[in-house]
Design an enzyme around this catalytic site. Structure first.
Site, short mmCIF file in Angstrom:
data_model
loop_
_atom_site.label_atom_id
_atom_site.label_comp_id
_atom_site.label_asym_id
_atom_site.label_seq_id
_atom_site.Cartn_x
_atom_site.Cartn_y
_atom_site.Cartn_z
N THR A 15 -23.83 -6.01 -26.16
CA THR A 15 -23.37 -4.76 -26.79
C THR A 15 -24.05 -4.49 -28.12
O THR A 15 -24.30 -3.33 -28.47
CB THR A 15 -21.84 -4.84 -27.00
OG1 THR A 15 -21.23 -4.89 -25.72
CG2 THR A 15 -21.31 -3.64 -27.76
N THR A 91 -21.10 -10.70 -25.46
CA THR A 91 -19.95 -11.57 -25.71
C THR A 91 -19.31 -12.08 -24.41
O THR A 91 -18.65 -13.11 -24.42
CB THR A 91 -18.88 -10.83 -26.53
OG1 THR A 91 -18.45 -9.67 -25.80
CG2 THR A 91 -19.38 -10.42 -27.89
N ASP A 92 -19.52 -11.35 -23.31
CA ASP A 92 -18.76 -11.69 -22.09
C ASP A 92 -18.98 -13.13 -21.63
O ASP A 92 -18.04 -13.81 -21.24
CB ASP A 92 -19.12 -10.72 -20.96
CG ASP A 92 -18.54 -9.33 -21.20
OD1 ASP A 92 -17.66 -9.19 -22.08
OD2 ASP A 92 -18.96 -8.38 -20.51
N THR A 278 -6.90 -27.97 -18.21
CA THR A 278 -5.61 -27.26 -18.24
C THR A 278 -5.80 -25.75 -18.31
O THR A 278 -6.75 -25.25 -18.92
CB THR A 278 -4.74 -27.73 -19.43
OG1 THR A 278 -3.58 -26.89 -19.50
CG2 THR A 278 -5.47 -27.66 -20.76
N1 ASP Z 1 -20.72 -6.49 -21.54
C1 ASP Z 1 -21.23 -6.90 -22.84
C2 ASP Z 1 -22.04 -8.17 -22.65
O1 ASP Z 1 -21.48 -9.20 -22.53
C3 ASP Z 1 -20.11 -7.11 -23.78
C4 ASP Z 1 -20.51 -7.50 -25.18
O2 ASP Z 1 -21.63 -7.79 -25.50
O3 ASP Z 1 -19.61 -7.51 -26.04
O4 ASP Z 1 -23.24 -8.10 -22.60
#
Ligand code: ASP
Length: 342
Positions: A15, A91-92, A278
């Site tokens: 992103t 982030t994913d 867990t």
């Molecule tokens: N869909 C994006 C990714 O993981 C989300 C992000 O970067 O926050 O590339």
């Protein structure tokens, strides 16, 4: 900060560098120039900052082990030229990638800091600028001539977390990552305060070596009340599945039903590996604490203690890729290799 520092930014996508596609309106990643145009502060660091952009840049949902190998090789090829590395990543799947890199980069003595953003860098309220600028600063930071954080980390929203201890926990907040079983390695306020008691420092000096063989024959099975025998059977009988990360309840508990333990026993009897993690975000597996985990011990299930699923999956892929004898593989899974479990 001294001037003669050098940081390599490896831009994989995410992103942070996305814009809205003019046709579909969906967010798509674009080239690094877009990022550097939005962050003129990059020119003010006063030390050498270079960038390598992956082609194509991707949304991190597209990440596969080949991408981890590319990141690792890029670091290896540039290792001697830079003081530290910043990996711009979506982030994913950032927690998976940071975990994978922590197992791949053996003998790492320099910072590898993953970061990204929840809002694109071109958006006024972006979190990307602060994340990028502070990640670069951390990657370049040295005390007594040595890097302060010679680890693979995730820097996000004022916190530096060990990569293989981190999970993405919010799809909405800027504070997207947590490391429930380990305090932050650093926190950025007016100053960046490093928690040097927790940071891992190399005890023996050895050249960087990259492990790049992955075995993807790994499955994750999250237990829930009422799970069908056929589902458990299908996962464990899937051709090519050699390792299972079993997400159990609480301190590592599972049904005691004969069919369930029988399926696990049969899988392990065929040479399969089962690691117990867990479902709780914080805390640890403690097999044997309840009767409902005693059966797992006798079936040959290994305790993953307080490892995250992200770290468990990537650790298993790397260890299985190493074609190790079964006993050695189980022993390595059961103990921390680079700070991924307590
Ligand atoms: N869909 C994006 C990714 O993981 C989300 C992000 O970067 O926050 O590339």
């Amino acid at each position: 900060m001294e001037k003669n520092r050098s940081v390599l930014i490896i831009y994989t996508g995410g992103t942070i560098g996305m814009v809205n596609d003019p046709v579909s309106g969906a967010l798509v990643p674009i080239d690094f120039r877009h990022i550097s145009d939005q962050v003129p502060e990059l020119r003010r660091f006063g030390f050498s900052l270079e960038t390598i952009t992956f082609d194509p840049v991707i949304d991190s949902s597209e990440v596969v082990p080949e991408i981890w190998v590319r990141i690792a090789r890029t670091i290896e090829e540039n290792y001697d030229r830079f003081d530290g590395f910043v990996v711009l990543h979506g982030t994913d799947t950032m927690a998976y990638s940071a975990s994978a890199l922590s197992f791949m980069l053996q003998g790492l003595e320099k910072p590898v800091i993953f970061t990204g953003a929840q809002l694109p860098i071109g958006v006024l309220r972006t979190d990307g600028k602060e994340n990028l600028i502070t990640a670069i600063e951390i990657a370049a930071e040295r005390i007594d001539g040595l890097p302060v954080v010679p680890e693979v980390c995730i820097y996000f929203e004022n916190k530096l977390l060990r990569g293989n201890r981190t999970i993405k926990y919010s799809a909405e907040h800027f504070n997207a990552f947590v490391s429930p079983n380990l305090p932050p390695l650093a926190e950025a306020g007016l100053q960046i305060r490093y928690n040097r008691n927790i940071i891992r420092y190399p005890t023996v000096r050895r050249p960087l070596a990259v492990s790049s063989r992955f075995e993807t024959g790994v499955a994750v099975l999250r237990l829930f009340p009422g799970i069908m025998r056929e589902v458990v059977h299908a996962v464990l009988e899937t051709p090519g599945v050699l390792g299972l990360v079993l997400e159990t309840y609480g301190t590592g508990n599972a049904p005691t039903a004969g069919w369930f333990l029988g399926e696990l026993r049969a899988f392990i009897g065929r040479g399969g590996i089962v690691l117990n993690v867990t479902q709780c975000q914080a805390g640890s597996v403690e097999m044997g604490l309840y009767e409902t985990s005693a059966g797992l011990i006798s079936a040959g299930v290994i305790s993953g203690r307080d490892i995250t699923t992200e770290a468990a999956v990537t650790k298993m892929m790397i260890l299985l890729g190493g074609s190790l004898p079964a006993e050695k593989l189980s022993a390595l899974l059961a103990r921390p290799l680079c700070g991924e479990m307590s």
